[in-house]
Design an enzyme around this catalytic site. Structure first.
Site, PDB file in Angstrom:
ATOM      1  N   ASP A  17       0.865  -1.182   0.000  1.00  0.00           N
ATOM      2  CA  ASP A  17       0.000   0.000   0.000  1.00  0.00           C
ATOM      3  C   ASP A  17       0.907   1.239   0.000  1.00  0.00           C
ATOM      4  O   ASP A  17       2.136   1.120  -0.182  1.00  0.00           O
ATOM      5  CB  ASP A  17      -0.972  -0.036   1.203  1.00  0.00           C
ATOM      6  CG  ASP A  17      -0.302   0.184   2.551  1.00  0.00           C
ATOM      7  OD1 ASP A  17       0.936   0.313   2.604  1.00  0.00           O
ATOM      8  OD2 ASP A  17      -1.034   0.239   3.571  1.00  0.00           O
ATOM      9  N   CYS A  73       3.070  -3.252   4.052  1.00  0.00           N
ATOM     10  CA  CYS A  73       2.233  -2.117   4.442  1.00  0.00           C
ATOM     11  C   CYS A  73       2.953  -1.424   5.594  1.00  0.00           C
ATOM     12  O   CYS A  73       4.134  -1.703   5.828  1.00  0.00           O
ATOM     13  CB  CYS A  73       0.799  -2.553   4.775  1.00  0.00           C
ATOM     14  SG  CYS A  73       0.589  -3.508   6.285  1.00  0.00           S
ATOM     15  N   THR A  75       2.806  -1.571   8.952  1.00  0.00           N
ATOM     16  CA  THR A  75       3.311  -2.522   9.949  1.00  0.00           C
ATOM     17  C   THR A  75       3.574  -3.903   9.363  1.00  0.00           C
ATOM     18  O   THR A  75       4.269  -4.710   9.984  1.00  0.00           O
ATOM     19  CB  THR A  75       2.258  -2.712  11.057  1.00  0.00           C
ATOM     20  OG1 THR A  75       1.046  -3.163  10.442  1.00  0.00           O
ATOM     21  CG2 THR A  75       2.021  -1.415  11.825  1.00  0.00           C
ATOM     22  N   GLY A  78      -1.747  -5.489   8.487  1.00  0.00           N
ATOM     23  CA  GLY A  78      -2.999  -5.445   7.718  1.00  0.00           C
ATOM     24  C   GLY A  78      -2.908  -6.256   6.435  1.00  0.00           C
ATOM     25  O   GLY A  78      -3.803  -7.062   6.130  1.00  0.00           O
ATOM     26  N   HIS A 106      10.195 -24.336   8.193  1.00  0.00           N
ATOM     27  CA  HIS A 106       9.173 -25.001   9.020  1.00  0.00           C
ATOM     28  C   HIS A 106       7.755 -24.738   8.517  1.00  0.00           C
ATOM     29  O   HIS A 106       6.914 -25.618   8.576  1.00  0.00           O
ATOM     30  CB  HIS A 106       9.224 -24.488  10.469  1.00  0.00           C
ATOM     31  CG  HIS A 106      10.426 -24.937  11.228  1.00  0.00           C
ATOM     32  ND1 HIS A 106      10.480 -24.912  12.599  1.00  0.00           N
ATOM     33  CD2 HIS A 106      11.623 -25.421  10.810  1.00  0.00           C
ATOM     34  CE1 HIS A 106      11.660 -25.365  13.007  1.00  0.00           C
ATOM     35  NE2 HIS A 106      12.380 -25.662  11.935  1.00  0.00           N
ATOM     36  N   ARG A 117       7.274   0.843   7.728  1.00  0.00           N
ATOM     37  CA  ARG A 117       7.489   1.974   8.630  1.00  0.00           C
ATOM     38  C   ARG A 117       8.268   1.626   9.884  1.00  0.00           C
ATOM     39  O   ARG A 117       8.778   2.523  10.542  1.00  0.00           O
ATOM     40  CB  ARG A 117       6.133   2.569   9.049  1.00  0.00           C
ATOM     41  CG  ARG A 117       5.456   3.349   7.935  1.00  0.00           C
ATOM     42  CD  ARG A 117       4.119   3.905   8.392  1.00  0.00           C
ATOM     43  NE  ARG A 117       3.530   4.780   7.383  1.00  0.00           N
ATOM     44  CZ  ARG A 117       2.237   5.091   7.332  1.00  0.00           C
ATOM     45  NH1 ARG A 117       1.400   4.580   8.229  1.00  0.00           N
ATOM     46  NH2 ARG A 117       1.783   5.899   6.406  1.00  0.00           N
TER      47      ARG A 117
END
Ligand code: RB5
Length: 155
Positions: A17, A73, A75, A78, A106, A117
């Site tokens: 995004d 994005c 973090t 989302g 795994h 960010r």
């Protein structure tokens, strides 16, 4: 992993995004990742967009081509949640290069989700390097657990 028909590079779809846009551009142009042929599915600027839209575009490309992806994005949270709603996509937010190896070995993730960010470009590039240089272990213990996840999907 998925080799390009025209070169020995791995084809990897990449999408973000607006909050991941600058990070996406840094990742695509970094020489340490020149073993990857990035296929950019957008977004294409810092203008505000909605991460589920780009998650869906990325997921469709990964599934159609039986390939792999990088999602970004602000973090990483989302876009990873939205991606995991698509059957056949397995992703998680990865913030550590060592965990990136285990995510393949795994968990057999097919998409790595990153923060634009709250992580540096250098850290994200190390994560991508480790992720795409590692293969699934095929260890029966891990296979059994991944099959149990697929069983949950069917309920
Ligand atoms: C966009 O402002 C931000 O909320 C988004 O990029 C992401 O961090 C959501 O999880």
């Amino acid at each position: 992993m998925n080799k390009s028909e025209t070169s020995s590079k791995i084809n990897v779809y990449i999408g973000s995004d607006h909050a991941g846009y600058d990070m996406k551009q840094k990742i695509i142009s970094d020489p340490r990742l020149s073993f990857i042929n990035f296929i950019d599915v957008g977004t294409n600027s810092n203008d505000s967009v909605d991460y589920p839209d780009y998650a869906e575009i990325l997921a469709n490309n990964v599934l159609k081509n039986n390939g792999y992806g990088v999602a970004i994005c602000g973090t990483g949270i989302g876009i990873s949640i939205a991606l995991n709603k698509v059957k056949g996509i397995y992703t998680a937010v990865i913030n550590d290069p060592e965990i990136a190896k285990l995510a393949r070995e795994h968990n057999n993730l097919n998409v790595v989700s990153l923060s634009g960010r709250f992580s540096t470009a250098d850290n994200n590039i190390k994560i991508i390097e480790n992720f795409f240089k590692e293969n699934f272990s095929n260890d029966p213990r891990h296979l059994k657990r991944l099959n149990k996840i697929k069983d949950i999907e069917k309920k």
